[in-house]
Design an enzyme around this catalytic site. Structure first.
Site, PDB file in Angstrom:
ATOM      1  N   GLU A  90       1.151  -1.276   0.008  1.00 62.44           N
ATOM      2  CA  GLU A  90      -0.042   0.018   0.060  1.00 62.44           C
ATOM      3  C   GLU A  90       0.302   1.730   0.142  1.00 62.44           C
ATOM      4  OE1 GLU A  90      -4.214  -1.510   2.376  1.00 62.44           O
ATOM      5  OE2 GLU A  90      -2.430  -0.516   3.352  1.00 62.44           O
ATOM      6  N   CYS A 103       3.683   8.477   1.017  1.00 66.36           N
ATOM      7  CA  CYS A 103       3.849   7.787   2.387  1.00 66.36           C
ATOM      8  C   CYS A 103       4.778   6.772   0.969  1.00 66.36           C
ATOM      9  CB  CYS A 103       3.376   8.048   3.449  1.00 66.36           C
ATOM     10  SG  CYS A 103       3.646   6.590   4.101  1.00 66.36           S
ATOM     11  N   CYS A 110       6.501  -6.445   6.884  1.00 68.72           N
ATOM     12  CA  CYS A 110       8.520  -5.966   7.326  1.00 68.72           C
ATOM     13  C   CYS A 110       8.829  -7.062   8.403  1.00 68.72           C
ATOM     14  CB  CYS A 110       7.359  -5.109   8.150  1.00 68.72           C
ATOM     15  SG  CYS A 110       8.860  -4.690   9.570  1.00 68.72           S
ATOM     16  N   CYS A 114       7.200  -4.645  15.328  1.00 68.17           N
ATOM     17  CA  CYS A 114       6.805  -3.477  17.058  1.00 68.17           C
ATOM     18  C   CYS A 114       5.276  -4.233  16.482  1.00 68.17           C
ATOM     19  CB  CYS A 114       6.265  -2.666  15.638  1.00 68.17           C
ATOM     20  SG  CYS A 114       8.246  -2.227  15.465  1.00 68.17           S
ATOM     21  N   CYS A 117       2.197  -2.795  15.411  1.00 69.93           N
ATOM     22  CA  CYS A 117       1.876  -1.953  14.152  1.00 69.93           C
ATOM     23  C   CYS A 117       1.261  -3.421  13.365  1.00 69.93           C
ATOM     24  CB  CYS A 117       3.362  -1.831  13.604  1.00 69.93           C
ATOM     25  SG  CYS A 117       3.125  -1.614  11.513  1.00 69.93           S
ATOM     26  N   CYS A 333      -0.508   5.971  10.386  1.00 66.13           N
ATOM     27  CA  CYS A 333       0.331   4.787  10.151  1.00 66.13           C
ATOM     28  C   CYS A 333       0.336   3.946  11.210  1.00 66.13           C
ATOM     29  CB  CYS A 333       1.344   6.124  11.691  1.00 66.13           C
ATOM     30  SG  CYS A 333       2.348   7.562  10.643  1.00 66.13           S
TER      31      CYS A 333
HETATM   32  N1  SAH Z   1       9.616   0.347  10.014  1.00 68.40           N
HETATM   33  C1  SAH Z   1      10.000   1.833   9.746  1.00 68.40           C
HETATM   34  C2  SAH Z   1       8.988   2.662   9.024  1.00 68.40           C
HETATM   35  C3  SAH Z   1       7.800   2.490   8.903  1.00 68.40           C
HETATM   36  S1  SAH Z   1       6.160   2.455  10.314  1.00 68.40           S
HETATM   37  C4  SAH Z   1       9.859   2.422  11.873  1.00 68.40           C
HETATM   38  O1  SAH Z   1       9.668   1.794  12.282  1.00 68.40           O
HETATM   39  O2  SAH Z   1      10.501   4.009  11.374  1.00 68.40           O
HETATM   40  C5  SAH Z   1       6.266   4.499  10.480  1.00 68.40           C
HETATM   41  C6  SAH Z   1       5.613   5.151  11.652  1.00 68.40           C
HETATM   42  O3  SAH Z   1       5.039   4.921  11.692  1.00 68.40           O
HETATM   43  C7  SAH Z   1       6.940   4.385  12.764  1.00 68.40           C
HETATM   44  O4  SAH Z   1       7.126   5.486  14.047  1.00 68.40           O
HETATM   45  C8  SAH Z   1       5.753   3.311  13.865  1.00 68.40           C
HETATM   46  O5  SAH Z   1       6.123   2.759  14.593  1.00 68.40           O
HETATM   47  C9  SAH Z   1       5.140   4.140  13.436  1.00 68.40           C
HETATM   48  N2  SAH Z   1       3.096   3.167  13.534  1.00 68.40           N
HETATM   49  C10 SAH Z   1       3.162   2.287  13.502  1.00 68.40           C
HETATM   50  N3  SAH Z   1       2.365   1.546  13.828  1.00 68.40           N
HETATM   51  C11 SAH Z   1       1.541   2.558  14.317  1.00 68.40           C
HETATM   52  C12 SAH Z   1      -0.428   2.394  15.039  1.00 68.40           C
HETATM   53  N4  SAH Z   1      -0.621   1.401  14.903  1.00 68.40           N
HETATM   54  N5  SAH Z   1      -0.267   4.220  15.031  1.00 68.40           N
HETATM   55  C13 SAH Z   1       0.619   4.770  15.207  1.00 68.40           C
HETATM   56  N6  SAH Z   1       1.998   4.744  14.570  1.00 68.40           N
HETATM   57  C14 SAH Z   1       2.494   3.727  13.712  1.00 68.40           C
END
Ligand code: SAH
Length: 343
Positions: A90, A103, A110, A114, A117, A333
């Protein structure tokens, strides 16, 4: 077959030369693709028909298919792209004040895991190619009516960009060119979970893109829980490399912090964060958790968010709260995912 959007296939100039074509053909092709936003070889009408047919035989146009296109009331648009191997990614177009940002994803899924996410829920399938990254740019640009064009790139979609620098850097370097998207180095942000070796490599790259580090916790004990790869790395090294990046590039870093109710949003967390960031030339970007179906986390209420913010501001941290965009179409995000049924 080569994709015409693949910047690593520097074959195009040579291909034209071999056929005795004048040098301006390259310019005409780039203009057709990136200024006029052609959707197929037939639409690059500045080229003779015969040449178009020959190009079509050697260079595929789109390698992706738009499997879904969603628009939110706040102006955000999301594309679900099906890749040539039927995998899905996406990418998102985000409106701002007098600007459009895009974006981009860098991987199918991934591997970072995390816990809050959506992108990592099913692990990683593969890296995207530079061509697939540039194609996202071209697809999103076509959503805007010319002469409007996107002005900023954030590499914050699916995947860990620093796990795929070999493909990402050629794609971003290509996007800077005036005859493609013309996006200046300062308008490109790469977001990372914090991979020190790759951050050092970025520091040595000729162009210093803006770097955002996803922090989410100010202690290793908590960060290991939220960002499992941290157990192998640790905050100390990440911050040391981030400081090095600033010294080399002169560019202030951004730290991202997803606020999760009860988990990392309490006053002691804010104080710990103040101790970690005070004195560092950094901007802290706080993102209240965007809900992901099936995950047990909660967005903090507005009182908790306000308290967190007050403590950081009192502690002298340069903090900004990110405005949520595109959440009604799961484009915010952390809401981009690999599953085919994500439409
Ligand atoms: N892998 C990279 C880029 C992708 S995530 C990274 O970790 O930075 C982009 C941003 O979205 C990151 O800061 C991530 O922590 C945040 N993010 C992920 N899941 C989220 C959620 N459920 N709510 C808000 N932000 C989130």
């Amino acid at each position: 077959m080569n994709s015409i959007f693949d910047p690593t296939a520097e074959a195009l100039a040579g291909w034209l030369q071999q056929r005795g074509q004048p040098a301006y053909r390259l310019e005409q092709i780039r203009q057709g693709l990136y200024t006029r936003r052609a959707g197929s070889w037939d639409e690059v009408t500045s080229l003779p028909k015969g040449l178009r047919a020959e190009l079509a035989e050697s260079f595929g146009f789109w390698t992706t298919r738009i499997a879904a296109h969603r628009r939110a009331a706040d102006g955000t648009q999301k594309l679900l792209l099906e890749l040539a191997d039927q995998q899905h990614i996406e990418c998102v177009l985000l409106p701002g004040r007098a600007r459009w940002s895009i974006c981009l994803s860098t991987q199918v899924g991934c591997a970072m895991g995390c816990v809050f996410c959506a992108s990592g829920l099913r692990g990683v399938a593969r890296n995207l190619t530079a061509g697939e990254i540039v194609e996202q740019m071209a697809r999103l640009q076509r959503l805007l009516p010319a002469p409007d064009r996107f002005s900023h790139i954030v590499v914050m979609g699916m995947g860990e960009p620093l796990a795929n620098l070999d493909q990402l850097l050629p794609a971003l370097d290509f996007a800077r060119r005036n005859d493609t998207f013309g996006i200046g180095t300062r308008r490109i942000t790469i977001s990372t979970v914090g991979i020190p070796a790759a951050m050092r490599r970025l520091a040595r790259h000729t162009h210093h893109y803006h770097l955002a580090v996803s922090l989410h916790a100010a202690s290793d004990a908590l960060r290991n829980q939220l960002v499992p790869v941290n157990a192998r790395i640790g905050l100390e090294e990440i911050l040391a490399v981030a400081d090095e990046y600033f010294e080399l590039s002169g560019r202030r870093l951004t730290y991202e912090y997803v606020l999760l109710a009860g988990l990392n949003d309490q006053p002691p967390h804010a104080r710990e964060l103040v101790r970690l960031l005070r004195g560092r030339p950094a901007l802290l970007n706080v993102i209240p958790f965007n809900p992901v179906p099936g995950l047990p986390y909660q967005t903090p209420d507005s009182a908790a968010i306000r308290q967190f913010r007050d403590l950081l501001e009192q502690g002298g941290v340069n903090v900004q709260f990110r405005q949520r965009k595109g959440d009604t179409i799961d484009a915010a995000c952390g809401q981009l995912r690999r599953a085919d049924n994500s439409v």
